[in-house]
Design an enzyme around this catalytic site. Structure first.
Site, PDB file in Angstrom:
ATOM      1  N   HIS A  56     121.393 107.818  70.014  1.00 50.51           N
ATOM      2  CA  HIS A  56     121.802 106.438  69.726  1.00 50.51           C
ATOM      3  C   HIS A  56     122.058 106.267  68.242  1.00 50.51           C
ATOM      4  CE1 HIS A  56     122.378 102.236  70.696  1.00 50.51           C
ATOM      5  NE2 HIS A  56     121.579 101.886  69.700  1.00 50.51           N
ATOM      6  N   HIS A  58     124.517 103.958  65.313  1.00 51.87           N
ATOM      7  CA  HIS A  58     125.533 103.018  64.826  1.00 51.87           C
ATOM      8  C   HIS A  58     125.843 103.500  63.408  1.00 51.87           C
ATOM      9  CE1 HIS A  58     124.792 100.361  68.194  1.00 51.87           C
ATOM     10  NE2 HIS A  58     123.531 100.197  67.843  1.00 51.87           N
ATOM     11  N   ARG A  79     120.697  91.053  61.252  1.00 53.82           N
ATOM     12  CA  ARG A  79     121.980  91.104  61.951  1.00 53.82           C
ATOM     13  C   ARG A  79     123.079  90.424  61.149  1.00 53.82           C
ATOM     14  NH1 ARG A  79     123.347  88.531  67.870  1.00 53.82           N
ATOM     15  NH2 ARG A  79     123.182  86.620  66.629  1.00 53.82           N
ATOM     16  N   TYR A 118     130.892  99.689  68.856  1.00 56.40           N
ATOM     17  CA  TYR A 118     131.408  98.371  69.209  1.00 56.40           C
ATOM     18  C   TYR A 118     132.277  97.755  68.120  1.00 56.40           C
ATOM     19  CZ  TYR A 118     127.243  96.813  66.596  1.00 56.40           C
ATOM     20  OH  TYR A 118     126.275  96.638  65.640  1.00 56.40           O
ATOM     21  N   HIS A 192     127.086  96.414  75.760  1.00 57.47           N
ATOM     22  CA  HIS A 192     126.366  96.169  74.514  1.00 57.47           C
ATOM     23  C   HIS A 192     124.976  95.623  74.801  1.00 57.47           C
ATOM     24  CE1 HIS A 192     124.875  93.942  71.045  1.00 57.47           C
ATOM     25  NE2 HIS A 192     125.457  94.901  70.327  1.00 57.47           N
ATOM     26  N   ARG A 195     123.272  89.972  76.547  1.00 55.20           N
ATOM     27  CA  ARG A 195     123.716  88.847  75.721  1.00 55.20           C
ATOM     28  C   ARG A 195     125.223  88.872  75.515  1.00 55.20           C
ATOM     29  NH1 ARG A 195     122.611  89.810  70.965  1.00 55.20           N
ATOM     30  NH2 ARG A 195     121.452  91.770  71.073  1.00 55.20           N
ATOM     31  N   HIS A 217     121.952  98.436  75.383  1.00 57.50           N
ATOM     32  CA  HIS A 217     120.793  97.900  74.670  1.00 57.50           C
ATOM     33  C   HIS A 217     119.992  97.055  75.653  1.00 57.50           C
ATOM     34  CE1 HIS A 217     123.370  98.057  70.786  1.00 57.50           C
ATOM     35  NE2 HIS A 217     122.435  98.989  70.681  1.00 57.50           N
ATOM     36  N   GLU A 220     115.401  94.634  73.538  1.00 58.52           N
ATOM     37  CA  GLU A 220     114.955  94.988  72.187  1.00 58.52           C
ATOM     38  C   GLU A 220     114.129  93.868  71.575  1.00 58.52           C
ATOM     39  OE1 GLU A 220     116.803  96.575  67.914  1.00 58.52           O
ATOM     40  OE2 GLU A 220     118.145  95.937  69.530  1.00 58.52           O
ATOM     41  N   HIS A 254     116.089 101.303  73.664  1.00 65.31           N
ATOM     42  CA  HIS A 254     114.933 100.534  73.188  1.00 65.31           C
ATOM     43  C   HIS A 254     113.935 100.268  74.311  1.00 65.31           C
ATOM     44  CE1 HIS A 254     116.918 100.154  69.393  1.00 65.31           C
ATOM     45  NE2 HIS A 254     117.884  99.391  69.880  1.00 65.31           N
ATOM     46  N   ASP A 305     119.608 105.196  65.519  1.00 65.98           N
ATOM     47  CA  ASP A 305     120.086 103.813  65.582  1.00 65.98           C
ATOM     48  C   ASP A 305     120.718 103.367  64.279  1.00 65.98           C
ATOM     49  OD1 ASP A 305     120.560 101.196  66.280  1.00 65.98           O
ATOM     50  OD2 ASP A 305     118.534 100.742  66.910  1.00 65.98           O
TER      51      ASP A 305
END
Length: 421
Positions: A56, A58, A79, A118, A192, A195, A217, A220, A254, A305
């Site tokens: 995993h 990003h 975020r 993403y 993703h 949500r 995900h 988390e 997660h 991550d």
């Protein structure tokens, strides 16, 4: 034909000494025990593991390391910093950043990475940049292209989130179908999160590419669980089960805040779970029920991550340490189980990798047994003592890509990162 003589090796049946590995076109053709080193064969000292899998990643989050701690904050304030970064990247700048990040992984022993992607920016240019970056770093890539359609449950995408969204599940699937696979890159799918993908789109995304890995995900943050319960009357895990998204090809990332029922659903379906302990600690996410998930039937994998740390050995140790902190007991995972999680390439669609065995890619990570950290450690427990600083050599597909923290073709990783950060 080339080969390597391994002072000690972590074989499928456990550690062994004086192991000769013969290689042809990047694949292992024979594994045997010999006392003398044949001519033309390179010696790898220490304990040699199969290549590590980073399940995993990003890649662009690496640019946030050391820049989000000053005022504390939460996952949600972090975020916002991530969104600001995402809004600035171009395919050209992402190529330079990702190349440096994948090189950092390579010198730490990673030979394959699952990139949870993403940041689409309306097309596949960013994905192509990741493909090029991984190939230049000597790391195999699974591009896990993520569907992202909502800014939260019942909310539209806003601001930089528009760079993540294709608008509908059908348009997402059509774009992903245009991504090419090759000898170094495989393509998978990702939800993703519950949500970001509405309930009515989950089944479409889950079934769009039934022969490829599917990642998501999952739980988390407690806020994610509360929002899902309020909107749908069920946990995110139950919602994914309803959509047919829990399968042996699925990896939930997660799994931090799970109910006992959630654990049972994941385990019974054979869904894997990827833990990212250093990120989960950095973002104050919590500690998930790793032992319970493994016992229920979920294969475990590990990821870095957001790359607060790029150190697969530290991730493995943190998995065990998290269990000790959570339960008050030591030895929740045996060293062999930690190595299995470290080398779980099947989670990202490379089931033949992660073993020093005939037919597997020749991916090798030589870990020193004589450093300040590892001296005196039992070789079969060195996974609980070593760090990425102890990686002496990394072989990917039969080719040496790193020695003593320096990338063979890209040079000093610190310099490489410094040029782009």
């Amino acid at each position: 034909m080339t080969g390597f003589w391994l002072e000690r090796a972590w074989l499928p049946d456990g550690p062994a000494a004086r192991v000769l590995v013969r290689v042809d076109r990047g694949l292992i053709t024979s594994v045997s025990t010999v006392d003398t080193i044949p001519l033309g064969v390179e010696r790898l000292r220490g304990m040699v593991f199969p290549g590590f899998a980073n399940a995993h990643s990003h890649a662009f989050h690496r640019a946030l390391r050391g820049r989000t701690h000053g005022d504390g904050g939460t996952f949600w304030t972090w975020r916002e910093r991530m969104y600001a970064l995402a809004g600035r990247l171009t395919p050209e700048s992402y190529l330079r950043l990702a190349r440096a990040v994948y090189a950092e992984m390579a010198v730490a022993g990673v030979t394959a990475v699952g990139e949870f992607h993403y940041l689409h920016a309306g097309g596949n240019e960013m994905g192509e940049a990741l493909r090029t970056a991984a190939a230049e770093a000597g790391v195999r890539l699974t591009l896990l292209d993520a569907c992202y359609l909502a800014g939260g449950i019942g909310e539209p995408v806003r601001g930089v989130q528009e760079r993540f969204s294709d608008g509908t599940g059908e348009r997402w699937a059509a774009r992903v179908a245009e991504l090419r696979e090759d000898g170094n890159t495989r393509v998978g799918a990702a939800i993703h999160s519950v949500r970001a993908v509405p309930r009515e789109e989950l089944a479409l995304v889950a079934g769009a590419f039934p022969d490829r890995p599917l990642h998501v995900h999952l739980s988390e943050q407690p806020a994610e669980n509360r929002a899902c319960l309020d909107a749908y009357g069920m946990t995110p895990t139950r919602l994914l089960a309803e959509a047919g998204a829990l399968t042996p090809r699925t990896t939930a990332v997660h799994g931090t805040h799970l109910s006992a029922e959630d654990v049972g659903l994941l385990g019974a379906s054979g869904t894997g779970v990827c833990f990212c302990p250093t990120t989960e600690a950095d973002l104050a996410d919590g500690i998930g029920p790793a032992r319970e998930l493994a016992d229920a039937g979920s294969p475990l994998s590990l990821g870095s991550d957001q790359h607060a740390v790029v150190d697969p050995l530290l991730e493995a140790r943190a998995l065990e340490h998290g269990e000790r902190l959570r339960t008050g007991h030591r030895g929740r995972f045996a060293p062999a189980e930690l190595v299995a999680a470290l080398t779980n390439h099947a989670a990202i669609g490379w089931p033949g990798a992660g073993r020093i065995a005939v037919g597997s890619p020749c991916d090798l990570v030589a870990v020193r047994l004589d450093s300040a950290r590892t001296a005196g450690a039992s070789p079969d427990q060195v996974v609980l003592a070593a760090t990425a600083s102890d990686v002496a050599a990394v072989v990917s597909g039969g080719r040496v890509v790193a020695r003593d923290g320096v990338h063979e073709s890209l040079g000093e990783v610190g310099r490489l990162l410094g040029e782009v950060l």
